[in-house]
Scaffold this active site. Sequence first.
Site, mmCIF file in Angstrom:
data_model
loop_
_atom_site.group_PDB
_atom_site.id
_atom_site.type_symbol
_atom_site.label_atom_id
_atom_site.label_comp_id
_atom_site.label_asym_id
_atom_site.label_seq_id
_atom_site.Cartn_x
_atom_site.Cartn_y
_atom_site.Cartn_z
ATOM 1 N N GLU A 163 0.832 -1.204 0.000
ATOM 2 C CA GLU A 163 0.000 0.000 0.000
ATOM 3 C C GLU A 163 0.870 1.259 0.000
ATOM 4 O O GLU A 163 0.600 2.211 -0.741
ATOM 5 C CB GLU A 163 -0.934 0.008 1.209
ATOM 6 C CG GLU A 163 -1.831 1.232 1.243
ATOM 7 C CD GLU A 163 -2.507 1.445 2.587
ATOM 8 O OE1 GLU A 163 -3.658 1.900 2.594
ATOM 9 O OE2 GLU A 163 -1.868 1.184 3.629
ATOM 10 N N CYS A 221 -6.859 9.901 6.956
ATOM 11 C CA CYS A 221 -6.808 9.718 8.415
ATOM 12 C C CYS A 221 -5.407 10.064 8.917
ATOM 13 O O CYS A 221 -5.262 10.922 9.784
ATOM 14 C CB CYS A 221 -7.179 8.290 8.776
ATOM 15 S SG CYS A 221 -8.880 7.859 8.360
ATOM 16 N N ARG A 252 12.098 23.710 9.959
ATOM 17 C CA ARG A 252 10.916 23.230 10.673
ATOM 18 C C ARG A 252 9.734 23.048 9.718
ATOM 19 O O ARG A 252 8.584 23.016 10.150
ATOM 20 C CB ARG A 252 10.569 24.209 11.793
ATOM 21 C CG ARG A 252 11.634 24.286 12.873
ATOM 22 C CD ARG A 252 11.216 25.190 14.027
ATOM 23 N NE ARG A 252 11.217 26.603 13.636
ATOM 24 C CZ ARG A 252 12.271 27.414 13.778
ATOM 25 N NH1 ARG A 252 13.402 26.939 14.279
ATOM 26 N NH2 ARG A 252 12.187 28.685 13.416
ATOM 27 N N ASP A 305 -8.917 3.938 13.811
ATOM 28 C CA ASP A 305 -9.534 2.671 14.193
ATOM 29 C C ASP A 305 -8.419 1.811 14.786
ATOM 30 O O ASP A 305 -7.596 1.248 14.067
ATOM 31 C CB ASP A 305 -10.152 2.033 12.948
ATOM 32 C CG ASP A 305 -10.647 0.609 13.167
ATOM 33 O OD1 ASP A 305 -10.479 0.058 14.263
ATOM 34 O OD2 ASP A 305 -11.199 0.038 12.199
ATOM 35 N N TYR A 309 -4.576 9.840 -0.571
ATOM 36 C CA TYR A 309 -3.207 10.012 -0.086
ATOM 37 C C TYR A 309 -2.137 10.258 -1.147
ATOM 38 O O TYR A 309 -1.521 11.317 -1.186
ATOM 39 C CB TYR A 309 -2.811 8.776 0.729
ATOM 40 C CG TYR A 309 -3.632 8.559 1.953
ATOM 41 C CD1 TYR A 309 -3.352 9.230 3.139
ATOM 42 C CD2 TYR A 309 -4.702 7.662 1.952
ATOM 43 C CE1 TYR A 309 -4.117 9.031 4.273
ATOM 44 C CE2 TYR A 309 -5.472 7.460 3.086
ATOM 45 C CZ TYR A 309 -5.180 8.142 4.249
ATOM 46 O OH TYR A 309 -5.942 7.955 5.362
ATOM 47 N N TRP A 318 -8.572 -1.587 0.450
ATOM 48 C CA TRP A 318 -9.368 -0.464 -0.044
ATOM 49 C C TRP A 318 -10.629 -0.910 -0.785
ATOM 50 O O TRP A 318 -11.363 -0.075 -1.326
ATOM 51 C CB TRP A 318 -8.524 0.412 -0.971
ATOM 52 C CG TRP A 318 -7.608 1.340 -0.235
ATOM 53 C CD1 TRP A 318 -6.288 1.165 0.046
ATOM 54 C CD2 TRP A 318 -7.961 2.613 0.328
ATOM 55 N NE1 TRP A 318 -5.790 2.239 0.750
ATOM 56 C CE2 TRP A 318 -6.794 3.146 0.927
ATOM 57 C CE3 TRP A 318 -9.146 3.359 0.374
ATOM 58 C CZ2 TRP A 318 -6.793 4.383 1.571
ATOM 59 C CZ3 TRP A 318 -9.138 4.594 1.008
ATOM 60 C CH2 TRP A 318 -7.970 5.082 1.601
ATOM 61 N N ARG A 360 -5.885 12.115 12.350
ATOM 62 C CA ARG A 360 -7.110 12.754 12.843
ATOM 63 C C ARG A 360 -8.111 11.741 13.377
ATOM 64 O O ARG A 360 -8.910 12.037 14.270
ATOM 65 C CB ARG A 360 -7.777 13.564 11.727
ATOM 66 C CG ARG A 360 -8.268 12.686 10.600
ATOM 67 C CD ARG A 360 -9.232 13.379 9.655
ATOM 68 N NE ARG A 360 -9.662 12.432 8.646
ATOM 69 C CZ ARG A 360 -10.764 11.678 8.748
ATOM 70 N NH1 ARG A 360 -11.553 11.771 9.799
ATOM 71 N NH2 ARG A 360 -11.087 10.822 7.781
#
Length: 295
Positions: free
Chosen positions: A52, A177, A157, A200, A116, A74, A197
């Site tokens: 993945e 996520c 940074r 599971d 993503y 998925w 965020r």
Amino acid sequence: MAQIWTQGSERVDRTGVGTRSVMGAMLRFDLAGGAMPLITTKRVYWKTATREMLWFLTGETNIRPLVLQGVKIWNEWPHANYVRQTGDAIALEDFVKRIADDENFAERWGDLGPVYGKQWVDWPTYRYRKDGLYERGDGINQIELLIESLKVNPGSRRHIIEGWNVAELDRMALPPCHKTYQYHVDGNRLNCVLYQRSCDVALGLPFNLWSAALLQRMVAQQVDLEPGELVWMGGDTHLYLNHTDLIEEQLAREPQGHPRLEIKRRPPSIFDYRIEDFEVHGYTPHGALKAPVAV
């Protein structure tokens, strides 16, 4: 897991299944010496998670390349979308087989939207024109820019990969996520903070930890640094109420062994790794545990 299950607040969630949840969680792992956060209280299919991650790095958003490798993680989202839009109550297995066998069908129904990998390597840009309209500009390859900035400005940074593209969330099968990665150079060590965020814990977290550490290891190799600390931070960190059997069985097990990851070669760029480049040593987990995915 124990903290969430015994102390978390019960909430009604998007899926309708219901969760027990805590807000704000942190885990820290030292990746020195090849150590990896590969959970041993159940078997984690690390090759699936690795495939993945390599798929993310291609910028691909269609599940067909994963399906052809036997990666199933998925499949539920495009299947649910197909059933919802067409009214055809095709079984998941039959839908996935059709994705594999029919390239045109896969092109129409296998895409997840700009999830993503698309944001990581091809974040869309738009240029303002004199006529008051906008036209699409070149996409931003955040991964490529990260590697370059770590090499030329290690004290920055701003070593960040961001997946939360507000303008495109409504086009994604699932908004990201694991959304924000920030890297930090400490001497000859590369540290990473991942903010997630939504998590599971029973099904997602074992994959998320492995994948974040894997990406950190690959980035470190590409910029001639040693892997340092992985800091995982969770927002809404939850367990689904229909995962009771998995949770109680896993909590009854004791961790065992010390898995290590060997990266067997250094490819020319971070986009050139293959599944054969990774080998895990010392992984002796308890047996697999299964539970339904909430879509």
